[in-house]
Structure formats: structure tokens, C-alpha cells
Design a protein around this motif. Structure first.
Motif, short mmCIF file in Angstrom:
data_model
loop_
_atom_site.label_atom_id
_atom_site.label_comp_id
_atom_site.label_asym_id
_atom_site.label_seq_id
_atom_site.Cartn_x
_atom_site.Cartn_y
_atom_site.Cartn_z
N ALA A 24 8.82 2.86 6.13
CA ALA A 24 10.25 2.57 6.31
C ALA A 24 10.81 1.87 5.08
O ALA A 24 11.94 2.14 4.63
CB ALA A 24 10.46 1.72 7.55
N VAL A 25 10.02 0.96 4.50
CA VAL A 25 10.43 0.27 3.28
C VAL A 25 10.55 1.26 2.12
O VAL A 25 11.52 1.22 1.35
CB VAL A 25 9.44 -0.86 2.93
CG1 VAL A 25 9.73 -1.43 1.55
CG2 VAL A 25 9.48 -1.95 3.98
N VAL A 26 9.56 2.14 1.99
CA VAL A 26 9.62 3.16 0.94
C VAL A 26 10.92 3.94 1.05
O VAL A 26 11.62 4.16 0.06
CB VAL A 26 8.41 4.11 1.03
CG1 VAL A 26 8.62 5.34 0.14
CG2 VAL A 26 7.13 3.38 0.63
N TYR A 27 11.25 4.37 2.26
CA TYR A 27 12.49 5.14 2.45
C TYR A 27 13.71 4.34 2.01
O TYR A 27 14.54 4.84 1.23
CB TYR A 27 12.63 5.54 3.92
CG TYR A 27 14.03 6.03 4.25
CD1 TYR A 27 14.52 7.20 3.67
CD2 TYR A 27 14.84 5.32 5.12
CE1 TYR A 27 15.81 7.64 3.94
CE2 TYR A 27 16.13 5.77 5.40
CZ TYR A 27 16.61 6.92 4.81
OH TYR A 27 17.89 7.36 5.08
N SER A 61 0.82 -1.21 0.00
CA SER A 61 0.00 0.00 0.00
C SER A 61 0.86 1.26 0.00
O SER A 61 0.61 2.21 -0.75
CB SER A 61 -0.93 -0.01 1.22
OG SER A 61 -1.70 1.18 1.29
N CYS A 62 1.90 1.27 0.82
CA CYS A 62 2.78 2.44 0.89
C CYS A 62 3.61 2.59 -0.38
O CYS A 62 3.83 3.71 -0.86
CB CYS A 62 3.68 2.34 2.12
SG CYS A 62 2.79 2.54 3.68
N LEU A 63 4.07 1.47 -0.95
CA LEU A 63 4.83 1.54 -2.20
C LEU A 63 3.97 2.13 -3.32
O LEU A 63 4.46 2.93 -4.13
CB LEU A 63 5.33 0.16 -2.58
CG LEU A 63 6.44 -0.44 -1.70
CD1 LEU A 63 6.72 -1.88 -2.10
CD2 LEU A 63 7.72 0.38 -1.81
N VAL A 64 2.72 1.72 -3.39
CA VAL A 64 1.81 2.25 -4.40
C VAL A 64 1.63 3.75 -4.21
O VAL A 64 1.66 4.54 -5.17
CB VAL A 64 0.45 1.53 -4.35
CG1 VAL A 64 -0.62 2.29 -5.12
CG2 VAL A 64 0.58 0.13 -4.92
N GLN A 71 0.80 -1.18 10.37
CA GLN A 71 1.44 -1.71 9.18
C GLN A 71 2.08 -0.61 8.33
O GLN A 71 3.13 -0.82 7.72
CB GLN A 71 0.42 -2.50 8.36
CG GLN A 71 -0.03 -3.78 9.05
CD GLN A 71 -1.07 -4.53 8.25
OE1 GLN A 71 -1.28 -4.27 7.08
NE2 GLN A 71 -1.74 -5.47 8.90
N GLU A 72 1.47 0.57 8.29
CA GLU A 72 2.05 1.64 7.48
C GLU A 72 3.37 2.14 8.07
O GLU A 72 4.19 2.70 7.33
CB GLU A 72 1.06 2.79 7.34
CG GLU A 72 0.77 3.54 8.61
CD GLU A 72 -0.13 4.75 8.37
OE1 GLU A 72 -0.25 5.57 9.30
OE2 GLU A 72 -0.71 4.88 7.28
N ASP A 73 3.59 1.95 9.36
CA ASP A 73 4.88 2.32 9.94
C ASP A 73 6.00 1.52 9.27
O ASP A 73 7.09 2.05 9.00
CB ASP A 73 4.89 2.06 11.45
CG ASP A 73 3.86 2.91 12.19
OD1 ASP A 73 3.62 4.05 11.76
OD2 ASP A 73 3.30 2.42 13.18
N ALA A 92 17.35 -4.38 5.19
CA ALA A 92 16.26 -5.09 5.87
C ALA A 92 15.56 -4.15 6.83
O ALA A 92 16.16 -3.17 7.32
CB ALA A 92 16.79 -6.30 6.63
N ILE A 93 14.33 -4.44 7.10
CA ILE A 93 13.61 -3.80 8.19
C ILE A 93 13.39 -4.86 9.26
O ILE A 93 13.27 -6.05 8.95
CB ILE A 93 12.26 -3.22 7.74
CG1 ILE A 93 11.54 -4.20 6.81
CG2 ILE A 93 12.42 -1.86 7.09
CD1 ILE A 93 10.08 -4.23 7.03
N ALA A 94 13.36 -4.44 10.49
CA ALA A 94 13.12 -5.36 11.59
C ALA A 94 11.91 -4.84 12.37
O ALA A 94 12.06 -4.08 13.33
CB ALA A 94 14.34 -5.46 12.50
N PRO A 95 10.71 -5.24 11.94
CA PRO A 95 9.52 -4.77 12.65
C PRO A 95 9.50 -5.26 14.09
O PRO A 95 9.90 -6.39 14.38
CB PRO A 95 8.37 -5.39 11.84
CG PRO A 95 8.96 -5.72 10.52
CD PRO A 95 10.38 -6.09 10.80
N GLY A 96 9.05 -4.39 14.96
CA GLY A 96 8.77 -4.82 16.32
C GLY A 96 7.42 -5.49 16.34
O GLY A 96 7.10 -6.30 15.46
N TRP A 97 6.62 -5.14 17.29
CA TRP A 97 5.31 -5.77 17.41
C TRP A 97 4.30 -4.89 16.70
O TRP A 97 3.87 -3.85 17.21
CB TRP A 97 5.00 -6.00 18.87
CG TRP A 97 5.88 -7.09 19.41
CD1 TRP A 97 5.67 -8.43 19.32
CD2 TRP A 97 7.14 -6.94 20.08
NE1 TRP A 97 6.72 -9.12 19.89
CE2 TRP A 97 7.63 -8.24 20.36
CE3 TRP A 97 7.91 -5.85 20.47
CZ2 TRP A 97 8.84 -8.46 21.01
CZ3 TRP A 97 9.12 -6.06 21.10
CH2 TRP A 97 9.57 -7.35 21.37
#
Length: 258
Positions: free
Chosen positions: A231-234, A32-35, A225-227, A188-193
């Protein structure tokens, strides 16, 4: 000082992202964020009904390919089908698909352990290997892995999952040394909870564990999820053009919390 010529350094216009596990949960949030950032996305998963609904909701920039990533011998085929679906070469690979196993180490069989590693690690390597030649030829690309806080901290009842996510850290570092000078960045991203179906499954029937998580998270809340998606977009955008080999926690401070 060098002035950037990129109008919007966070834009992903003309990029095409292949996202495994992209039909739901974190994968969908990332898509969603990439789009929104201007990229085309190809959602990959095993459930066509889920993928179709997700792609329809995301709009004309989204397409999907039904595929089981554990069929490693078909990784190159997946890259080709994804390029055909998007009508453009894959320039971003998001290794996001995974399975969760909540078991004490003493009760985790070798078969169960191997199943988790096959899905997270071996399948991700196969797909990365398949997508890299095109990226290297074009001297442009981003490979991103969805790691985890278990890449950094110890958690009980997730020995296989933790091993898999920790392996991502080594893969990111090694791949970076091989391809960073050839126009391909690996992070890589390392999502928390983060609120997701996988988190719900992990915390099901375990209110004490939920309380402990929130207590050790300085922001005292679960992420959205957008958090993770932003971060991925960046990391995949021109704004991060000098970043490779990074594992970025998106965790509300949990990695450094006490």
C-alpha cells in the motif's frame, strides 16, 4: 485520454526512502516492499544491531542511520546523514516510528501521554519540516505517515496512542494544502491489526480482545506486513500521482465492519 509514459507506474526506481522505525515490524515490512519496487531505503532507529541486520538482509539497496528521532533539534542532521548513507537525496519520508502504551485513560499520567505525542507527532513534524525544503526545491517528493485504525474508531486503553494517530490525519490534510501544488504529495496509511511485535504486545494476555478484533474484521484474519508495504509502494509511486491528502485503511475491512 492521456497515455502514461511511465513504463511501470508502480516502480520506485531512483527514489530514496527514509524510514523511521525501519529496522523491525511494520517499518521493515515497508522497507522490504520499497526495495522490491526499486527504491533505495535508509533505515532509522536507535538499535544499531537491529538496523545492521535488517539492512544486510535487505541487500545493497539498503543502508541505515542510528538516530533517536525524539532529538528534534537533530532532524536536519538526520536527513543529511541519510542522504550520505544512500548517496542520493531523500525523496520519500516514511514517518513510522512510534511507541505503544496500553493503559486506561484514568491511569495514564500527563508525562506518559506527552511521551507518546512527542515520539509520534512532534518528532514526525520535526523530520517532515527538515526534509521538505529539499523536496520543494526539487519539486518532487512523498511524505507518508503510519496512522492507525484508532485514527477512526474508539478503542479502550490506548488514549495517548489514539490521540497521536488521530493527529496524523490533521497533519496530512494541512500539509497537503501547503505543498501539493509544489510537487510534494502527503498521504497516510492506517493499518488495521497487522501481525507484528507491537500487535503481540497489545494483545498479550488478552484473548478476549483478540477475539473481538477478529469478529469485527470482515476478512476474519490479521494482515501481513507486506499488505501495508505494498500500500505504501502504491501511494508513493507514479500510479498514485493524483492522490494527496489520503488516509488509506489497510485493515481487512475493519473500519467498515459491524
Amino acid at each position: 485520454m492521456t497515455n502514461s509514459t511511465v513504463p511501470n507506474p508502480f516502480a520506485l526506481t531512483n527514489e530514496t526512502a527514509l524510514i523511521t522505525g525501519g529496522g523491525s515490524g511494520l517499518g521493515y515490512g515497508i522497507a522490504s516492499c520499497l526495495v522490491k519496487a526499486g527504491a533505495k531505503v535508509v533505515l532509522v532507529g536507535r538499535r544499531e544491531s537491529v538496523l545492521s541486520a535488517a539492512a544486510e538482509e535487505l541487500g545493497s539497496q539498503a543502508s541505515y542511520v542510528t538516530h533517536d528521532i525524539t532529538e528534534m533539534e537533530r532532524a536536519a542532521e538526520l536527513v543529511e546523514r541519510s542522504a550520505e548513507a544512500a548517496e542520493s537525496s531523500v525523496s520519500i519520508l516514511i514517518n513510522n516510528a512510534g511507541v505503544h502504551l496500553k493503559k486506561w485513560a484514568v491511569d495514564t499520567s500527563p508525562h506518559e501521554f506527552n511521551t507518546v505525542l512527542q515520539t509520534h507527532v512532534v518528532a514526525a513534524h520535526a523530520l517532515t519540516q527538515a526534509v521538505l525544503p529539499g523536496m520543494l526545491e526539487r519539486r518532487h517528493g512523498n511524505v507518508l505517515f503510519t496512522a492507525s485504525m484508532t485514527s477512526f474508531i474508539g478503542m479502550s486503553q490506548v488514549v495517548a496512542y489514539s490521540a497521536a494517530k488521530s493527529a496524523y490525519v490533521g497533519m496530512v490534510r494541512s500539509l497537503t494544502t501547503e505543498v501539493a501544488d509544489k510537487g510534494v504529495r502527503v498521504n497516510a496509511i492506517a493499518p488495521g491489526w497487522i501481525e507484528s511485535p507491537m500487535l503481540e504486545q497489545a494483545l498479550q494476555g488478552d484473548p478476549d480482545r483478540k477475539a473481538r478484533i477478529l469478529q469485527r474484521t470482515p476478512m476474519t484474519k490479521f494482515g501481513q506486513q507486506e499488505d501495508v508495504g505494498w500500500a505504501v509502494v502504491y501511494l508513493c509511486s507514479p500510479a498514485a500521482k493524483f492522490l494527496s491528502g489520503v488516509v488509506l485503511p489497510v485493515d481487512g475491512g475493519a473500519c467498515v465492519g459491524f
